[in-house]
Design an enzyme around this catalytic site. Sequence first.
Site, PDB file in Angstrom:
ATOM      1  N   GLN A 197       0.775  -1.198  -0.010  1.00  0.00           N
ATOM      2  CA  GLN A 197       0.136   0.147  -0.023  1.00  0.00           C
ATOM      3  C   GLN A 197       0.866   1.298   0.267  1.00  0.00           C
ATOM      4  O   GLN A 197       1.906   1.370   0.790  1.00  0.00           O
ATOM      5  CB  GLN A 197      -0.893   0.039   1.068  1.00  0.00           C
ATOM      6  CG  GLN A 197      -1.850  -1.024   1.566  1.00  0.00           C
ATOM      7  CD  GLN A 197      -2.937  -0.837   0.365  1.00  0.00           C
ATOM      8  OE1 GLN A 197      -3.205  -0.052  -0.487  1.00  0.00           O
ATOM      9  NE2 GLN A 197      -3.772  -2.168   0.286  1.00  0.00           N
ATOM     10  N   TYR A 225      -7.254 -12.948  -2.012  1.00  0.00           N
ATOM     11  CA  TYR A 225      -6.495 -11.881  -2.616  1.00  0.00           C
ATOM     12  C   TYR A 225      -5.665 -11.323  -1.315  1.00  0.00           C
ATOM     13  O   TYR A 225      -5.840 -10.095  -1.246  1.00  0.00           O
ATOM     14  CB  TYR A 225      -7.246 -10.493  -3.343  1.00  0.00           C
ATOM     15  CG  TYR A 225      -8.498 -10.993  -4.275  1.00  0.00           C
ATOM     16  CD1 TYR A 225      -8.188 -11.577  -5.505  1.00  0.00           C
ATOM     17  CD2 TYR A 225      -9.804 -11.164  -3.946  1.00  0.00           C
ATOM     18  CE1 TYR A 225      -9.072 -12.021  -6.496  1.00  0.00           C
ATOM     19  CE2 TYR A 225     -10.601 -11.684  -4.648  1.00  0.00           C
ATOM     20  CZ  TYR A 225     -10.485 -12.098  -5.861  1.00  0.00           C
ATOM     21  OH  TYR A 225     -11.542 -12.241  -6.869  1.00  0.00           O
ATOM     22  N   ASN A 230      -1.049  -7.847   4.560  1.00  0.00           N
ATOM     23  CA  ASN A 230      -1.440  -6.636   5.038  1.00  0.00           C
ATOM     24  C   ASN A 230      -2.602  -6.822   5.944  1.00  0.00           C
ATOM     25  O   ASN A 230      -2.515  -6.122   7.179  1.00  0.00           O
ATOM     26  CB  ASN A 230      -1.520  -5.649   4.094  1.00  0.00           C
ATOM     27  CG  ASN A 230      -1.636  -4.205   4.453  1.00  0.00           C
ATOM     28  OD1 ASN A 230      -0.969  -3.669   5.124  1.00  0.00           O
ATOM     29  ND2 ASN A 230      -3.037  -3.618   3.908  1.00  0.00           N
ATOM     30  N   GLU A 246      -4.157 -16.453  -2.337  1.00  0.00           N
ATOM     31  CA  GLU A 246      -3.322 -15.428  -3.161  1.00  0.00           C
ATOM     32  C   GLU A 246      -2.706 -16.249  -4.219  1.00  0.00           C
ATOM     33  O   GLU A 246      -2.154 -17.182  -4.091  1.00  0.00           O
ATOM     34  CB  GLU A 246      -2.289 -14.770  -2.224  1.00  0.00           C
ATOM     35  CG  GLU A 246      -1.416 -13.818  -3.062  1.00  0.00           C
ATOM     36  CD  GLU A 246      -2.103 -12.773  -4.008  1.00  0.00           C
ATOM     37  OE1 GLU A 246      -1.707 -12.570  -4.969  1.00  0.00           O
ATOM     38  OE2 GLU A 246      -2.781 -11.885  -3.325  1.00  0.00           O
ATOM     39  N   ASP A 306     -10.382  -8.293  -1.343  1.00  0.00           N
ATOM     40  CA  ASP A 306      -9.639  -7.098  -1.835  1.00  0.00           C
ATOM     41  C   ASP A 306      -9.360  -7.487  -3.272  1.00  0.00           C
ATOM     42  O   ASP A 306      -8.063  -7.462  -3.499  1.00  0.00           O
ATOM     43  CB  ASP A 306      -8.579  -6.838  -0.578  1.00  0.00           C
ATOM     44  CG  ASP A 306      -7.661  -5.546  -1.129  1.00  0.00           C
ATOM     45  OD1 ASP A 306      -8.295  -4.727  -2.062  1.00  0.00           O
ATOM     46  OD2 ASP A 306      -6.862  -5.170  -0.650  1.00  0.00           O
ATOM     47  N   CYS A 331     -10.519  -0.908  -4.867  1.00  0.00           N
ATOM     48  CA  CYS A 331      -9.706  -0.024  -5.534  1.00  0.00           C
ATOM     49  C   CYS A 331     -10.378   0.527  -6.771  1.00  0.00           C
ATOM     50  O   CYS A 331      -9.928   1.289  -7.498  1.00  0.00           O
ATOM     51  CB  CYS A 331      -8.340  -0.433  -6.061  1.00  0.00           C
ATOM     52  SG  CYS A 331      -8.076  -1.777  -6.965  1.00  0.00           S
ATOM     53  N   GLU A 365     -10.172   4.484  -3.035  1.00  0.00           N
ATOM     54  CA  GLU A 365     -10.547   3.089  -2.430  1.00  0.00           C
ATOM     55  C   GLU A 365     -11.814   3.257  -1.674  1.00  0.00           C
ATOM     56  O   GLU A 365     -12.064   4.137  -0.819  1.00  0.00           O
ATOM     57  CB  GLU A 365      -9.395   2.568  -1.582  1.00  0.00           C
ATOM     58  CG  GLU A 365      -8.072   2.425  -2.444  1.00  0.00           C
ATOM     59  CD  GLU A 365      -7.395   1.273  -2.306  1.00  0.00           C
ATOM     60  OE1 GLU A 365      -7.774   0.405  -1.477  1.00  0.00           O
ATOM     61  OE2 GLU A 365      -6.525   1.047  -3.101  1.00  0.00           O
TER      62      GLU A 365
END
Length: 373
Positions: A197, A225, A230, A246, A306, A331, A365
Amino acid sequence: MNCKYFGKCGSCSLYEMTYEQQLSYKINREKERFKEFYINDFEIIKSEDSRFRNRAEFRIWKEYDKENIPTLSYAMTSFEKKVLPISLCEIVSENIHLLMPKLLKLIEKSEILSFKLFACEFLASTTNDILVTLIYHKKLDEKWMQEAKKLEEELKIKIIGRSRGQKIILSSDYINETLTINNKQFFFEYKEGGFTQPNTKVNIQMIQWVLQHLEKSNKDLCELYCGGGNFTIPLSTKFRKTLATEISKTSIKSALRNCELNNIDNIDFIRMSAQEFVEACENKREFNRLKDIDLKEFNFSTIFVDPPRAGLDETTTQLVKNYDKIIYISCNPETLHRDLEELTKTHKIDNFALFDQFAYTNHCESGVILNKI
């Protein structure tokens, strides 16, 4: 913002507005976009109005004087698609801002370091750990390594050299970051080339926003994802167990390492796409990657997604609808709107937030928390 370059390069598309004006513009735009789904006020997570970006990329521009001596500068692409040499950038973090002129001045003094240097990438942390990637249109040799090592030691930074087919790591290819979330420290390694990020302060507030809307649960969390963990790692403290997927090998390696750094043992990371995970859940395919994981042992109550800008595909959307609680970080408001058309058939939006991760741009976002009707 007091910068003569502000608004001239293509990085800041809302340059004609003050910070508060551009934020207000984006809030009103998204209120109009999502009014059919949510009539309450959005929760707003603001950015700093300058020095907020911990990741940046610049071209290197070279000009020659009458004696054919080169002068280097950083450069961006203007709105007219022309090269715009710059001497500073107001949106980069303070540590990158202070490093930029020192780095360029020392590179300029070295013919080996400056010759055919094409671009420069910065990755910085709040702990003042900085990784610089120098990108060349030439083969990097032992002489380059010796010069680059001197530069690394003098500036107390980490340097990677890249050229076609080459990646030379002088000391390490990651930076160390410490995020303080709700008065608790979490430790991360951010790898060069991996996703991070860019706005650390907003990122922390995004994670805190999700946590404040979650109660401690004796059930399990599913995340799609997950990147380098994070969100996964802080959110795992709220659940009995977490299963996170992921597709990127680099991100999965980072996620596993970040678990070790935080002494967390209730997360299973698996490398598979969202579509593959759907097939596994529906027993359509067997995956060797799941040989040590029994999906039947999980008692999922919540799913966290995400996704990339494309949003959720149709099969993943149907899977997500099976969970009692959906946490959706987006996003791309356009694909979020499309996905909410389907998700709100079975779930109600209880919380909606806007995160100004990319100040002075049109990007925004969003965070949405939905509960089953």
